[in-house]
Design a protein around this motif. Structure first.
Motif, PDB file in Angstrom:
ATOM      1  N   HIS A   2     -56.574 -52.952  30.942  1.00 14.59           N
ATOM      2  CA  HIS A   2     -57.258 -53.659  29.867  1.00 14.59           C
ATOM      3  C   HIS A   2     -57.629 -52.718  28.723  1.00 14.59           C
ATOM      4  CE1 HIS A   2     -61.133 -52.267  31.481  1.00 14.59           C
ATOM      5  NE2 HIS A   2     -61.688 -52.710  30.381  1.00 14.59           N
ATOM      6  N   LEU A   3     -57.725 -51.402  28.984  1.00 13.99           N
ATOM      7  CA  LEU A   3     -57.986 -50.453  27.899  1.00 13.99           C
ATOM      8  C   LEU A   3     -56.805 -50.402  26.927  1.00 13.99           C
ATOM      9  CD1 LEU A   3     -59.811 -47.482  29.657  1.00 13.99           C
ATOM     10  CD2 LEU A   3     -60.769 -49.178  28.107  1.00 13.99           C
ATOM     11  N   ILE A  35     -63.080 -43.427  20.236  1.00 15.25           N
ATOM     12  CA  ILE A  35     -64.523 -43.434  20.543  1.00 15.25           C
ATOM     13  C   ILE A  35     -64.932 -44.776  21.145  1.00 15.25           C
ATOM     14  CG2 ILE A  35     -66.833 -43.393  19.501  1.00 15.25           C
ATOM     15  CD1 ILE A  35     -65.730 -41.257  17.557  1.00 15.25           C
ATOM     16  N   VAL A  36     -64.439 -45.854  20.582  1.00 11.55           N
ATOM     17  CA  VAL A  36     -64.771 -47.179  21.119  1.00 11.55           C
ATOM     18  C   VAL A  36     -64.229 -47.337  22.538  1.00 11.55           C
ATOM     19  CG1 VAL A  36     -64.344 -49.663  20.853  1.00 11.55           C
ATOM     20  CG2 VAL A  36     -64.964 -48.284  18.872  1.00 11.55           C
ATOM     21  N   LEU A  37     -63.034 -46.830  22.788  1.00  9.67           N
ATOM     22  CA  LEU A  37     -62.463 -46.914  24.137  1.00  9.67           C
ATOM     23  C   LEU A  37     -63.253 -46.089  25.142  1.00  9.67           C
ATOM     24  CD1 LEU A  37     -58.633 -46.833  23.359  1.00  9.67           C
ATOM     25  CD2 LEU A  37     -60.025 -48.796  24.033  1.00  9.67           C
ATOM     26  N   VAL A  38     -63.735 -44.933  24.728  1.00 15.62           N
ATOM     27  CA  VAL A  38     -64.567 -44.107  25.614  1.00 15.62           C
ATOM     28  C   VAL A  38     -65.858 -44.848  25.954  1.00 15.62           C
ATOM     29  CG1 VAL A  38     -65.951 -41.983  25.733  1.00 15.62           C
ATOM     30  CG2 VAL A  38     -63.593 -41.891  24.908  1.00 15.62           C
ATOM     31  N   VAL A  39     -66.478 -45.428  24.948  1.00 13.41           N
ATOM     32  CA  VAL A  39     -67.719 -46.189  25.183  1.00 13.41           C
ATOM     33  C   VAL A  39     -67.435 -47.388  26.090  1.00 13.41           C
ATOM     34  CG1 VAL A  39     -69.485 -47.617  24.066  1.00 13.41           C
ATOM     35  CG2 VAL A  39     -68.829 -45.425  23.060  1.00 13.41           C
ATOM     36  N   ASP A  44     -67.843 -50.021  31.379  1.00 11.49           N
ATOM     37  CA  ASP A  44     -67.215 -50.587  32.572  1.00 11.49           C
ATOM     38  C   ASP A  44     -67.707 -49.890  33.831  1.00 11.49           C
ATOM     39  OD1 ASP A  44     -65.790 -52.357  31.061  1.00 11.49           O
ATOM     40  OD2 ASP A  44     -63.890 -51.256  31.173  1.00 11.49           O
ATOM     41  N   ALA A  45     -67.887 -48.583  33.762  1.00 18.16           N
ATOM     42  CA  ALA A  45     -68.353 -47.825  34.919  1.00 18.16           C
ATOM     43  C   ALA A  45     -69.782 -48.208  35.288  1.00 18.16           C
ATOM     44  CB  ALA A  45     -68.273 -46.328  34.637  1.00 18.16           C
ATOM     45  N   VAL A  46     -70.593 -48.538  34.297  1.00 15.89           N
ATOM     46  CA  VAL A  46     -71.992 -48.868  34.556  1.00 15.89           C
ATOM     47  C   VAL A  46     -72.141 -50.283  35.107  1.00 15.89           C
ATOM     48  CG1 VAL A  46     -74.232 -49.269  33.444  1.00 15.89           C
ATOM     49  CG2 VAL A  46     -72.906 -47.245  32.874  1.00 15.89           C
ATOM     50  N   ASP A  47     -71.528 -51.260  34.467  1.00 21.20           N
ATOM     51  CA  ASP A  47     -71.757 -52.642  34.890  1.00 21.20           C
ATOM     52  C   ASP A  47     -70.715 -53.180  35.864  1.00 21.20           C
ATOM     53  OD1 ASP A  47     -69.575 -53.276  33.301  1.00 21.20           O
ATOM     54  OD2 ASP A  47     -70.693 -54.523  31.914  1.00 21.20           O
ATOM     55  N   PRO A  50     -65.250 -55.157  33.938  1.00 18.56           N
ATOM     56  CA  PRO A  50     -64.451 -54.859  32.745  1.00 18.56           C
ATOM     57  C   PRO A  50     -64.406 -56.057  31.806  1.00 18.56           C
ATOM     58  CG  PRO A  50     -63.072 -54.929  34.716  1.00 18.56           C
ATOM     59  CD  PRO A  50     -64.481 -55.127  35.155  1.00 18.56           C
ATOM     60  N   LYS A  51     -64.493 -55.784  30.528  1.00 17.68           N
ATOM     61  CA  LYS A  51     -64.437 -56.824  29.506  1.00 17.68           C
ATOM     62  C   LYS A  51     -62.995 -56.937  29.033  1.00 17.68           C
ATOM     63  CE  LYS A  51     -68.881 -57.103  29.653  1.00 17.68           C
ATOM     64  NZ  LYS A  51     -69.192 -57.104  31.042  1.00 17.68           N
ATOM     65  N   TYR A  52     -62.442 -58.104  29.173  1.00 20.15           N
ATOM     66  CA  TYR A  52     -61.052 -58.305  28.811  1.00 20.15           C
ATOM     67  C   TYR A  52     -60.936 -58.780  27.366  1.00 20.15           C
ATOM     68  CZ  TYR A  52     -60.331 -57.707  33.731  1.00 20.15           C
ATOM     69  OH  TYR A  52     -60.328 -57.179  34.990  1.00 20.15           O
TER      70      TYR A  52
END
Length: 158
Positions: A2-3, A35-39, A44-47, A50-52
């Motif tokens: 999804h990234l 930068i947006v992809l890193v954030v 995704d790691a925290v919650d 993954p947001k599609y």
């Protein structure tokens, strides 16, 4: 996976907004997308959810239907305003939203507001307070046509 979709979507969006294809600006675009992809990856790691990118067919169906409703309501409001002032009968009512999943209630309230002649004033305790230029608009909402359409497209339990 999804990234990759997000990278493509963000890159195309950035190119459409900037409109320039020069080395310095392309570099800024690549850096900002990175930068947006890193954030996004950290989120995704925290919650652990993954947001599609996009909802596909549902989104297209919904926006097509909503644009049609906006056009029809615009014509109705135009006739109402240009016609006799006796036709205008402002009304305020509470519309129940128990059949709409909680995460889609804001979508429903915003759909009401986007439709000319109606305005969602409050969303509280399973009800939306709606102001309308004509009482018949409130009756249409109470009949549940818009509610049925949203639950049909987005699902009752999604």
């Amino acid at each position: 996976m999804h990234l990759g979709k997000w990278a493509t979507l963000l890159s195309v969006f950035w190119l459409l907004l900037s409109g320039y294809i020069q080395p310095l600006l392309l570099t800024f675009g690549v850096i900002s997308v990175f930068i947006v992809l890193v954030v996004l990856k950290r989120m995704d790691a925290v919650d652990q959810e993954p947001k599609y990118a996009g909802a596909g067919y549902q989104t297209i169906r919904y926006f097509t239907w909503l644009l049609g409703q906006i056009a029809l309501s615009s014509l109705h409001v135009t006739k109402l305003i240009w016609g006799s002032s006796k036709q205008v009968s402002p009304a305020l009512a509470k519309i129940p939203v128990a059949n709409i999943p909680p995460k889609h209630r804001v979508l429903y309230a915003n759909s009401i507001t986007l439709t000319p002649g109606t305005l969602s004033v409050d969303l509280k305790d399973g009800e939306i307070t709606v102001h309308a230029l004509q009482e018949s608009s409130i009756e249409e909402l109470k009949q549940g046509q818009m509610e049925k359409k949203i639950t049909e497209i987005w699902g009752k339990n999604k």
